[in-house]
Write an enzyme that holds these catalytic residues in place. Structure first.
Site, PDB file in Angstrom:
ATOM      1  N   HIS A 187      40.432  39.257  38.596  1.00 15.32           N
ATOM      2  CA  HIS A 187      40.382  37.950  37.934  1.00 15.32           C
ATOM      3  C   HIS A 187      39.189  37.888  36.995  1.00 15.32           C
ATOM      4  CE1 HIS A 187      42.963  36.304  41.419  1.00 15.32           C
ATOM      5  NE2 HIS A 187      43.711  36.579  40.365  1.00 15.32           N
ATOM      6  N   GLU A 190      35.689  36.242  37.600  1.00 10.94           N
ATOM      7  CA  GLU A 190      34.997  36.564  38.849  1.00 10.94           C
ATOM      8  C   GLU A 190      34.020  37.725  38.627  1.00 10.94           C
ATOM      9  OE1 GLU A 190      38.262  36.799  41.666  1.00 10.94           O
ATOM     10  OE2 GLU A 190      38.934  34.795  41.105  1.00 10.94           O
ATOM     11  N   HIS A 322      36.838  39.495  45.228  1.00  7.01           N
ATOM     12  CA  HIS A 322      37.071  38.302  44.407  1.00  7.01           C
ATOM     13  C   HIS A 322      35.891  37.355  44.593  1.00  7.01           C
ATOM     14  CE1 HIS A 322      41.474  38.697  43.409  1.00  7.01           C
ATOM     15  NE2 HIS A 322      41.308  39.669  44.290  1.00  7.01           N
ATOM     16  N   GLU A 395      36.366  37.151  49.386  1.00  6.58           N
ATOM     17  CA  GLU A 395      35.990  36.134  48.404  1.00  6.58           C
ATOM     18  C   GLU A 395      34.485  35.959  48.543  1.00  6.58           C
ATOM     19  OE1 GLU A 395      37.873  34.549  46.200  1.00  6.58           O
ATOM     20  OE2 GLU A 395      39.942  34.717  46.943  1.00  6.58           O
TER      21      GLU A 395
HETATM   22  O1  0X9 Z   1      44.530  33.399  44.691  1.00  2.00           O
HETATM   23  C1  0X9 Z   1      44.008  34.520  44.752  1.00  2.00           C
HETATM   24  O2  0X9 Z   1      44.457  35.499  44.156  1.00  2.00           O
HETATM   25  C2  0X9 Z   1      42.741  34.710  45.585  1.00  2.00           C
HETATM   26  N1  0X9 Z   1      41.810  33.646  45.338  1.00  2.00           N
HETATM   27  S1  0X9 Z   1      41.037  33.570  43.891  1.00  2.00           S
HETATM   28  O3  0X9 Z   1      40.259  32.338  43.866  1.00  2.00           O
HETATM   29  N2  0X9 Z   1      40.007  34.771  43.782  1.00  2.00           N
HETATM   30  O4  0X9 Z   1      42.011  33.664  42.862  1.00  2.00           O
HETATM   31  C3  0X9 Z   1      43.118  34.632  47.040  1.00  2.00           C
HETATM   32  C4  0X9 Z   1      44.208  35.559  47.442  1.00  2.00           C
HETATM   33  C5  0X9 Z   1      44.585  35.339  48.863  1.00  2.00           C
HETATM   34  N3  0X9 Z   1      45.815  36.007  49.163  1.00  2.00           N
HETATM   35  C6  0X9 Z   1      45.799  37.324  49.447  1.00  2.00           C
HETATM   36  N4  0X9 Z   1      44.697  37.973  49.551  1.00  2.00           N
HETATM   37  N5  0X9 Z   1      46.965  37.915  49.649  1.00  2.00           N
HETATM   38 ZN    ZN Z   2      40.228  36.232  42.428  1.00  2.00          ZN
END
Ligand code: 0X9
Ligand code: ZN
Ligand code: CA
Length: 451
Positions: A187, A190, A322, A395
């Protein structure tokens, strides 16, 4: 570990919210959240904003909210924070929620139209641009050729190199050692995740021979770091002089003016299956026209598949970095079920036990990713579901928008990257047999690999 509130993860912020529902996030107020009225500035209307959305309290409600095409950035017991375009914010209000706009990311002096900005703005220059990142990596490879090697595994849509760095003793040989993968920066906004990858590269090279844990690790593992999955998006995010809050890659979409695919909805496992992504190119979570349609996803998928040797995937464990929210997440994201096809009880228990151990070391909150909201086509679901790699999503810092959200100052970089040192080492050390986490190494790993 922190106590849990049903329907959402617990944070200090959530506790504050639940004590005082009417009170807006204090930090947002202090920074002067902009009013809700539309502004006339054209540049302003193009950029998405963050909003606090009061109301959704269950994963199902959050998944429905995500279906507006907004991305969900924070989850609290009684509210979430989203990044949304004007239209997505309107759609969220249509669902009956009250939205409060949060402060925009800090803006540097806007560059002259068309001018290309070469660096992060003041307060952020410690972050690496793509050029700086490349230079740093090349310097390390030149300095530590015996334990660090660089491969260009492909290119992004705009033609930037996507790298895989290998760290191991006898790095030029493919030895029969358990392999570990760390990926970052799917992303665009990030940016702290690129710093995480660079931290690991520095730490694992400079401490080899002096730090016992690092030395043992490089002597017995092959570690892969893909430091930048989305270089185009990252450069686009900073190139105007204002952070653009960009998430996706920079691939155009046929028949639309909207640019970009959400790489973390584009992986070829249960792609688009479960209301965990969007089919609208204008949305933050656009999954792309087909599975693995993004060149960046193709490049890294192909690289991971290339680590199948004699029919066995060599990579055993992985983390995809992330920001933000301070979470350790594990698969699956496409379903709320803890077990089922592709996830036995022992596999789930291994994920959860390891995930909680890592979270105990970095102070993050551990949970199955679908406890936040449903995601389909995410990398960890593919790495596990398709490649059987024990893959986590971290995260990183901060825990909330009040502490900088996607754009914390560069002064936090040393602390917030080193914070994950132990978790990273743990996951690399257990790569020879992840099932050791639940004491079932004899059942699952007899006579395999070496520690
Ligand atoms: O939505 C996402 O891709 C991730 N959060 S972000 O704020 N960095 O965009 C979380 C993904 C959670 N789901 C999985 N890891 N499968
Ligand atoms: Zn992300
Ligand atoms: Ca190998």
């Amino acid at each position: 570990m922190r106590p849990r509130i049903p329907g959402g993860r617990t944070t200090v912020l959530a506790a504050l919210l639940s004590l005082s529902l009417a009170a807006p996030i204090a930090a947002a107020q202090a920074q002067g959240a902009p009013p809700h009225r539309p502004t006339s500035a054209a540049a302003d209307t193009e950029l998405p904003h963050q909003y606090e959305v009061t109301g959704p309290t269950t994963a199902a409600a959050r998944t429905a909210l995500a279906a507006t095409g907004a991305s969900i950035d924070e989850v609290h017991a009684r509210a979430v924070v989203v990044t949304a375009s004007r239209a997505q914010a309107a759609a969220a209000r249509q669902l009956g929620y009250v939205l409060r706009r949060l402060p925009d990311p800090p803006a540097a002096k806007p560059a002259a139209p068309g001018a290309k900005v070469k660096d992060f703005p003041p307060g952020y220059t410690g972050y690496h641009t793509y050029a700086e990142e490349t230079k740093e990596i090349d310097t390390l490879v030149a300095k530590y050729p015996a334990i660090l090697s660089k491969q260009v595994i492909g290119t992004s849509h705009e033609g930037r190199d996507i790298l895989a760095l290998k760290l191991s003793k006898n790095v030029t040989k493919d030895e029969n050692e358990p392999e570990v993968l760390f990926t970052a920066h799917q992303h665009a906004r990030e940016h702290l995740t690129v710093e995480m990858a660079l931290y690991l590269l520095n730490e694992l090279t400079s401490k080899y021979g002096s730090d016992d844990r690092v030395t043992k690790l490089l002597d017995s593992r092959e570690i892969w770091i893909v430091p930048d999955l989305n270089p185009d998006g990252g450069e686009y995010d900073i190139s105007s002089g204002n952070f653009r809050m960009w998430r996706k890659n920079r691939q155009p979409n046929a028949g639309s003016n909207e640019v970009g695919t959400d790489l973390n909805r584009n992986w070829d496992f249960k792609w688009g299956c479960c209301n965990g992504s969007s089919d609208d190119p204008g949305d933050e979570t656009y999954r792309g026209p087909s599975a693995a349609s993004a060149p960046e996803v193709q490049v890294v998928s192909k690289f991971v598949r290339s680590r199948i040797v004699n029919g066995t995937q060599q990579i055993k464990t992985a983390i995809d970095f992330h920001t933000y929210s301070e979470l350790v997440l594990w698969p699956f994201g496409f379903t709320n079920d803890e077990t089922g096809p592709g996830m036995t009880q022992d596999e789930h228990d291994t994920f959860a036990t390891l995930g909680k151990k890592m979270a105990a070391s970095n102070g993050y909150t551990p949970e199955q990713s679908s406890e936040l909201y449903i995601t389909d086509g995410a990398i960890d679901d593919w790495l596990w579901g398709d490649q059987r790699i024990f893959a986590y999503t971290f995260e990183m810092y901060p825990s909330s928008s009040g502490s900088g959200g996607f754009y914390p100052k560069d002064s936090v970089i040393p602390k917030e990257t080193a914070r994950n040192r132990d978790a990273v080492l743990q996951l690399a050390e257990i790569a020879d047999c992840p099932y050791r986490a639940i004491g079932k190494q004899d059942q699952y790993c007899k006579g395999k690999g070496k520690g």
